[in-house]
Motif scaffolding. Sequence first.
Motif, mmCIF file in Angstrom:
data_model
loop_
_atom_site.group_PDB
_atom_site.id
_atom_site.type_symbol
_atom_site.label_atom_id
_atom_site.label_comp_id
_atom_site.label_asym_id
_atom_site.label_seq_id
_atom_site.Cartn_x
_atom_site.Cartn_y
_atom_site.Cartn_z
ATOM 1 N N HIS A 76 -7.132 7.220 2.476
ATOM 2 C CA HIS A 76 -7.319 8.063 1.283
ATOM 3 C C HIS A 76 -8.813 8.112 0.967
ATOM 4 C CE1 HIS A 76 -7.288 9.432 -2.856
ATOM 5 N NE2 HIS A 76 -5.992 9.744 -2.733
ATOM 6 N N PRO A 77 -9.364 9.281 0.754
ATOM 7 C CA PRO A 77 -10.825 9.398 0.592
ATOM 8 C C PRO A 77 -11.394 8.637 -0.598
ATOM 9 C CG PRO A 77 -9.712 11.460 0.052
ATOM 10 C CD PRO A 77 -8.696 10.592 0.702
ATOM 11 N N ASP A 78 -10.558 8.329 -1.599
ATOM 12 C CA ASP A 78 -11.059 7.635 -2.783
ATOM 13 C C ASP A 78 -10.711 6.150 -2.801
ATOM 14 O OD1 ASP A 78 -12.246 9.913 -3.820
ATOM 15 O OD2 ASP A 78 -10.439 10.514 -4.912
ATOM 16 N N LEU A 79 -10.103 5.639 -1.725
ATOM 17 C CA LEU A 79 -9.725 4.223 -1.676
ATOM 18 C C LEU A 79 -10.574 3.483 -0.651
ATOM 19 C CD1 LEU A 79 -5.811 4.386 -1.816
ATOM 20 C CD2 LEU A 79 -7.410 3.968 -3.699
ATOM 21 N N ALA A 80 -11.077 2.317 -1.051
ATOM 22 C CA ALA A 80 -11.823 1.468 -0.120
ATOM 23 C C ALA A 80 -10.870 0.692 0.774
ATOM 24 C CB ALA A 80 -12.723 0.509 -0.884
ATOM 25 N N GLU A 81 -9.763 0.217 0.221
ATOM 26 C CA GLU A 81 -8.758 -0.502 0.989
ATOM 27 C C GLU A 81 -7.493 -0.620 0.159
ATOM 28 O OE1 GLU A 81 -10.105 -4.407 1.943
ATOM 29 O OE2 GLU A 81 -11.002 -4.752 -0.025
ATOM 30 N N ALA A 82 -6.417 -1.052 0.825
ATOM 31 C CA ALA A 82 -5.127 -1.178 0.156
ATOM 32 C C ALA A 82 -4.296 -2.218 0.890
ATOM 33 C CB ALA A 82 -4.393 0.164 0.134
ATOM 34 N N ALA A 83 -3.371 -2.817 0.167
ATOM 35 C CA ALA A 83 -2.445 -3.769 0.770
ATOM 36 C C ALA A 83 -1.071 -3.564 0.168
ATOM 37 C CB ALA A 83 -2.914 -5.200 0.530
ATOM 38 N N THR A 84 -0.066 -3.473 1.014
ATOM 39 C CA THR A 84 1.305 -3.289 0.548
ATOM 40 C C THR A 84 2.090 -4.576 0.729
ATOM 41 O OG1 THR A 84 1.832 -2.347 2.723
ATOM 42 C CG2 THR A 84 1.403 -0.809 0.936
ATOM 43 N N ILE A 85 2.948 -4.869 -0.236
ATOM 44 C CA ILE A 85 3.793 -6.055 -0.169
ATOM 45 C C ILE A 85 5.213 -5.674 -0.567
ATOM 46 C CG2 ILE A 85 1.921 -7.689 -0.595
ATOM 47 C CD1 ILE A 85 2.850 -7.840 -3.517
ATOM 48 N N ALA A 86 6.146 -6.506 -0.175
ATOM 49 C CA ALA A 86 7.539 -6.322 -0.562
ATOM 50 C C ALA A 86 7.774 -6.972 -1.919
ATOM 51 C CB ALA A 86 8.461 -6.952 0.472
ATOM 52 N N VAL A 87 8.498 -6.263 -2.777
ATOM 53 C CA VAL A 87 8.945 -6.814 -4.057
ATOM 54 C C VAL A 87 10.449 -6.571 -4.154
ATOM 55 C CG1 VAL A 87 6.737 -6.547 -5.247
ATOM 56 C CG2 VAL A 87 8.348 -4.648 -5.239
ATOM 57 N N PRO A 88 11.143 -7.422 -4.898
ATOM 58 C CA PRO A 88 12.604 -7.273 -4.951
ATOM 59 C C PRO A 88 13.030 -5.926 -5.523
ATOM 60 C CG PRO A 88 11.915 -9.414 -5.802
ATOM 61 C CD PRO A 88 10.677 -8.594 -5.645
ATOM 62 N N SER A 89 14.112 -5.398 -4.957
ATOM 63 C CA SER A 89 14.701 -4.146 -5.438
ATOM 64 C C SER A 89 16.014 -4.456 -6.141
ATOM 65 C CB SER A 89 14.956 -3.201 -4.263
ATOM 66 O OG SER A 89 15.769 -2.111 -4.661
ATOM 67 N N GLU A 90 16.276 -3.717 -7.204
ATOM 68 C CA GLU A 90 17.544 -3.915 -7.901
ATOM 69 C C GLU A 90 18.726 -3.520 -7.022
ATOM 70 O OE1 GLU A 90 15.946 0.128 -9.430
ATOM 71 O OE2 GLU A 90 15.167 -1.818 -8.802
ATOM 72 N N LEU A 91 18.448 -2.794 -5.935
ATOM 73 C CA LEU A 91 19.504 -2.398 -4.997
ATOM 74 C C LEU A 91 19.686 -3.403 -3.869
ATOM 75 C CD1 LEU A 91 18.577 1.393 -4.689
ATOM 76 C CD2 LEU A 91 20.274 0.329 -6.195
ATOM 77 N N GLY A 92 18.960 -4.511 -3.944
ATOM 78 C CA GLY A 92 18.965 -5.444 -2.838
ATOM 79 C C GLY A 92 17.854 -5.097 -1.865
ATOM 80 N N GLU A 93 17.540 -5.991 -0.930
ATOM 81 C CA GLU A 93 16.432 -5.837 -0.004
ATOM 82 C C GLU A 93 15.126 -5.654 -0.783
ATOM 83 O OE1 GLU A 93 17.609 -2.810 2.858
ATOM 84 O OE2 GLU A 93 18.570 -4.345 4.076
ATOM 85 N N ASP A 94 14.235 -4.742 -0.334
ATOM 86 C CA ASP A 94 12.888 -4.677 -0.883
ATOM 87 C C ASP A 94 12.534 -3.290 -1.400
ATOM 88 O OD1 ASP A 94 12.424 -7.332 0.021
ATOM 89 O OD2 ASP A 94 11.775 -6.578 1.988
ATOM 90 N N ASP A 95 11.618 -3.273 -2.378
ATOM 91 C CA ASP A 95 10.837 -2.095 -2.701
ATOM 92 C C ASP A 95 9.400 -2.381 -2.287
ATOM 93 O OD1 ASP A 95 12.376 0.060 -3.715
ATOM 94 O OD2 ASP A 95 12.759 -1.070 -5.562
ATOM 95 N N ILE A 96 8.556 -1.350 -2.341
ATOM 96 C CA ILE A 96 7.179 -1.471 -1.841
ATOM 97 C C ILE A 96 6.199 -1.360 -3.000
ATOM 98 C CG2 ILE A 96 5.430 -0.504 -0.298
ATOM 99 C CD1 ILE A 96 7.803 0.732 1.298
ATOM 100 N N LEU A 97 5.286 -2.327 -3.078
ATOM 101 C CA LEU A 97 4.194 -2.300 -4.054
ATOM 102 C C LEU A 97 2.879 -2.192 -3.293
ATOM 103 C CD1 LEU A 97 3.694 -4.451 -7.209
ATOM 104 C CD2 LEU A 97 1.852 -4.312 -5.542
ATOM 105 N N ALA A 98 2.021 -1.277 -3.713
ATOM 106 C CA ALA A 98 0.714 -1.106 -3.082
ATOM 107 C C ALA A 98 -0.382 -1.525 -4.052
ATOM 108 C CB ALA A 98 0.500 0.346 -2.655
#
Length: 559
Positions: free
Chosen positions: A465-487
């Motif tokens: 992304h032209p306006d981002l220097a860096e990013a990191a995504t991690i898994a966070v719990p989902s109310e549906l089970g398994e994971d949602d994604i947080l950036a």
Amino acid sequence: MPHTMIPDELPAEPAAELTPAQVFALFPPHGDTLPSLLASRAAVMPDAEAVLFQSRSWTYHLMSEAVETLAAALVERGIRAGDPVAHVAPNSDVAVLLFLALARVGAVFVPLNPALTDDELHYQLQHSQAVAAYAPQSLCARVEQIAARCACPARVAPLEPFGLDAADSAAALACIAGESPTSPAPLPMPSPDHPAVVIYTSGTTGFPKGVVHSQRTVVWSAEVFVGRLRLQPRERMLTVFPLFHVNALFYSFAGALACGGTFITAAKFSASTFWQTAADTGATQLNILAALGTILGLRPRSEFNPAHRIRKIYGGPISADMFRLFRQEFGVPLLIEGYGMSEIPSTCSNPYEGPHKIGSIGRAGVHPRFDGPFAQLRVVDDDGRDVAAGETGELLVKTPTMFVAYLNDPQQTADAFRDGWFATGDLVRMDTDGYFYFVARKKDIIRKRGENISGAELDAVLGRHPDLAEAATIAVPSELGEDDILAVLVARDGAAPTHEAVIDWCRAHMAAIKVPRYLVFADALPKTPTQRVTKHLLKKDAALIARARDMEAAPAAMR
């Protein structure tokens, strides 16, 4: 850092590039130990420059003399074969002299990061059972306080008596001689199987492990690196990485020793003066990680010095954009991407002769002194069965440069292997030409709605992304089970991207299932000393997660 020229009386480099076998044939055979490797090179080119640090330039002869003298001084101070000895300091020429002198004694070099917190440093001093710890005078009081908490406190001593503040190498040698007995007893030569160094892993998933390497595995890793980059005698190898990392110690320093080259380092990395330093020192070779390439790419081009002589770069991952940047803008013709870990250095790389496949970590490593295969690599599924070419699985490795053990941890050592193969924890795939491609860390896989999603892949897309220097995504719990994604997002200097602009970018460049649900901006990402993002710390940061905006929520409910 001033440039020190190769002495005029030395013969010029041959016009034709030497093969690795021809490079090794220039020197007498050695005994697969660090002292014998140094002696072999010093016998042929005693007046060639071996190490350059600030104003101190060491020839091979002078370095050999300093190592023998320092080894005698260490013995006089009670250091014996097998003793772990810590070094808690930034890079310097004294650091590599200490490494070689401990190897001469048969003791074990334990380089530690001085930027660690007190608790982190205490853990590593306690775990390594270091009998002594050397640090700059300015750090000694702190290290003494930390060591005092250990069950068997290390003896803490300053590095200044070994010449850390000396004006030149002759003055440094005089300092070392002043610490050595006038008639030292002869030292027995260590064996290739003697432990030589403990490298603490970066600790991206918890407490770091102490990776033990023998003298042989260090020497052979260095020789593989000579072949990997076709290093020539008196190659000038610049490192900006710390000596408590395999890349700097095994590849840059020991690699320079193996090819008869010059090792160049500084106490710390300066991005703003990097290209001037490269030009001033006449550096010809550099190792990078993706973060370093990104940093240099973002610097003002006014800092670039086209007089630099860097012609060979090794590192990874090297994207197509980074290839273009270094070749077209920075004038570096050769970039070789490879792969290794603290436990398994010199595992694989793109072959020097080509073809070079962008995005690939290359083929299994070979050793220039040995015929036939060297490193062996397999890609297996969760049941340990080999997968077909093109399919993703975990990388297993067997290599003669394999680490000896995890220090004081036989259970973790045993758990790291599957039927004699080291389990890397990395997911890769292999093409039909035998080239491997890194996919993700197994622990960086996000499981969402039955799909496996690579966090590293998402990081790379967001990082474009032209306006981002860096990013990191991690898994966070989902109310549906398994994971949602947080950036977690870091904006470029002067940019002010909105949550909505970032999510629109994601929707345009990712499959719908990969689009992060949560976004949060941060000033910086937590990183290891080698600039790897410590995602386990992000996952533990409750305040960061609480600030994240749910991009699937109704606007009124957004945090």
